[in-house]
Design a protein around this motif. Structure first.
Motif, PDB file in Angstrom:
ATOM      1  N   ARG A 184      35.513  36.362  31.802  1.00 54.94           N
ATOM      2  CA  ARG A 184      35.860  37.680  32.334  1.00 54.94           C
ATOM      3  C   ARG A 184      36.712  37.596  33.589  1.00 54.94           C
ATOM      4  O   ARG A 184      37.600  38.421  33.811  1.00 54.94           O
ATOM      5  N   ASP A 193      39.805  46.584  29.305  1.00 56.03           N
ATOM      6  CA  ASP A 193      38.875  46.204  30.375  1.00 56.03           C
ATOM      7  C   ASP A 193      39.403  45.007  31.164  1.00 56.03           C
ATOM      8  O   ASP A 193      39.319  44.970  32.393  1.00 56.03           O
ATOM      9  N   MET A 194      39.941  44.026  30.448  1.00 60.83           N
ATOM     10  CA  MET A 194      40.446  42.831  31.118  1.00 60.83           C
ATOM     11  C   MET A 194      41.677  43.170  31.961  1.00 60.83           C
ATOM     12  O   MET A 194      41.843  42.660  33.090  1.00 60.83           O
ATOM     13  N   TRP A 212      40.462  44.989  35.065  1.00 58.46           N
ATOM     14  CA  TRP A 212      39.736  44.072  35.950  1.00 58.46           C
ATOM     15  C   TRP A 212      40.718  43.190  36.718  1.00 58.46           C
ATOM     16  O   TRP A 212      40.592  43.006  37.927  1.00 58.46           O
TER      17      TRP A 212
END
Length: 499
Positions: free
Chosen positions: A393, A417-418, A421
């Motif tokens: 992650r 999401d990645m 982030w």
């Protein structure tokens, strides 16, 4: 050097043997060494350890300083006396003066003798470190002399009313030494921050150095009073640097004499004012020599400053490297990374860097940004290490960036999401680096413009810095509505985290 909590940018140093060769060619040290040889086996000295008049003339002749008459001859004798003082101060010659003779012998009469000292024997043995230690001692003596008033300055103090007539004028040598120390530390910093792209090869215009001592960081437009103070500091530095140049600490192009006469009318250029190189040079240019960088760094470290050298971290672990590089200027960080990578296999280096990039501590985003930048210097052999972290992650996003930019095939597409982030992580690192506010503002504006509903998604990102980043975006975004949306998103992120 006075005690200092300074944390300074890293510098490059020449090898000790090259610095030693330069030290032996410095006029002040060269003359002191020649007088130490000339004095053998012994020379008479007075109670103060100074040469007698006839020997001082002979010393000036030995150094080729006795030519001319009048002021020229006096200057030659003064320079010879200075060289003799350096020889004494550095231990190139030792004084043997009987205590009783020291007290009873009138000035200018023989009270003892000078013989070659242990320092002369060490230096002539040729060890570079011994040569550099001797040069540094001579440079420190020159610094002390530069901070001391000469007779002309003392007369000026009286004439200016700074000392009552008939009384010794006030002069604080400690204050003057601290002023000179601070100026040299600022010069060291300005040169360390220079990336080598300037046409003046690292030389700092004297008005820039003077402004660094006078103009407050928060002052956008200096007042007339501040500019006048900059002018005064320039003239003060000009006096000091003219004295220091023969010591090998710095290369100095003095202020144009015509400007000294004109400065009350025109003043120095304002900080940030654009001038052509020829005009800038009239105001004085100064740079530390390679010897000066070495010597000043030694003095700063002895005073308690942190003054790293590029290449110091070549044997460090990945975490130590990345943490340190986060505070380095870009050109120094790249040089340090290249030094660290030089003796490591690409795939092993990549694995160590990636491992060092993991973490949720406050410094982790900066380490990951440094990791990403360092990996750009690693060849295609490192690809297996990057593929190993594609599902991580914290590292999967930067791994995909590296693989894509390296032309690798079959790079998996990152999910939303990645992407978010990695965006929060990168912004956290850039905010921690205190980058240029205007550039960060442009980055934030462009980032929000490319992603519809950016803040609706961003506050949900599970990153320790999410709320802080969104709050900063609210301060940086030029559009009032977008800034308000950023602050709302930051509040949601804090509420979600229960903080």
């Amino acid at each position: 050097m006075s005690a200092s909590p300074l944390v300074l940018p890293p510098v490059r140093l020449l090898p000790a043997d090259e610095l030693a060769q330069q030290a032996l060619a410095v006029p002040l040290l060269d003359r002191a060494l020649r007088l130490a040889r000339w004095a053998a086996p012994e020379r008479a000295v007075d109670a103060m350890g100074e040469l007698l008049d006839a020997d001082l003339v002979a010393a000036a002749e030995e150094l080729g300083l006795a030519e001319g008459d009048g002021d020229g001859e006096e200057d030659g004798l003064g320079e010879a006396a200075q060289a003799w003082a350096v020889a004494v101060d550095t231990g190139l010659v030792d004084l043997e003066i009987d205590e009783e003779a020291e007290e009873s012998t009138p000035p200018g009469e023989a009270a003892g003798r000078a013989v070659q000292g242990e320092a002369y024997e060490r230096v002539t043995a040729g060890d570079p470190q011994d040569v550099l230690e001797l040069w540094l001692a001579a440079a420190e003596a020159a610094l002390a002399e530069a901070a001391s008033p000469d007779l002309e300055q003392l007369r000026d103090l009286v004439d200016d009313g700074e000392g009552p007539a008939g009384e010794e004028p006030e002069w604080d040598p400690d204050e003057e030494a601290e002023f000179l120390d601070t100026a040299l530390a600022n010069l060291y910093t300005l040169m360390a921050l220079d990336d080598g792209t300037q046409a003046d090869q690292g030389a700092v215009p004297l008005p820039v150095l003077a402004a660094s001592l006078v103009v407050p960081d928060e002052m956008e437009q200096p007042s007339d009073a501040v500019l006048e103070e900059v002018t005064e500091v320039m003239m003060r530095l000009d006096d000091h640097f003219r004295l220091l140049a023969p010591a090998g600490l710095l290369d100095y192009q003095p202020v144009d004499e015509a400007l000294i006469e004109e400065h009350e009318e025109s003043g120095p250029p304002e900080p940030g004012e654009e001038l052509d190189p020829e005009e800038i040079s009239r105001y004085g240019l100064v740079r530390l020599t390679p010897l000066g960088v070495h010597g000043l760094r030694r003095l700063l470290v002895d005073a308690g400053a942190s003054a790293p050298v590029v290449g110091d971290l070549a044997g460090a672990g990945g975490t130590e490297l990345l943490d340190a590089m986060a505070g380095y200027p870009d050109h120094a960080a790249r040089a340090e990374a290249e030094s660290w990578l030089a003796d490591r296999k690409p795939v092993d280096a990549a694995r160590e860097l990636l491992a060092a990039g993991r973490g949720e501590d406050e410094g982790a985003p900066s380490r990951r940004l440094m990791c990403q930048q360092t990996l750009t210097l690693v060849g295609a052999e490192a690809e297996p290490a990057l593929r190993e972290v594609l599902d991580d992650r914290q590292l999967g996003g930067l791994a995909r960036v590296w693989l894509t930019e390296s032309g690798a095939s079959d790079v998996p597409t990152p999910d939303a999401d990645m992407i978010f982030w990695l965006t929060i992580d990168t912004l956290a690192a850039q905010l921690a680096a205190d980058d240029d506010v205007e550039l960060l503002s442009d980055l934030v504006r462009d980032l929000v413009a490319r992603h519809d509903g950016f803040f609706d998604t961003a506050w949900r990102v599970e990153h320790p810095a999410t709320a802080d980043v969104l709050e900063a975006m609210g301060r940086l975004h030029p559009d009032r509505k977008a800034a308000k949306d950023a602050r709302k998103a930051a509040f949601k992120a804090r509420s979600r985290d229960g903080s």
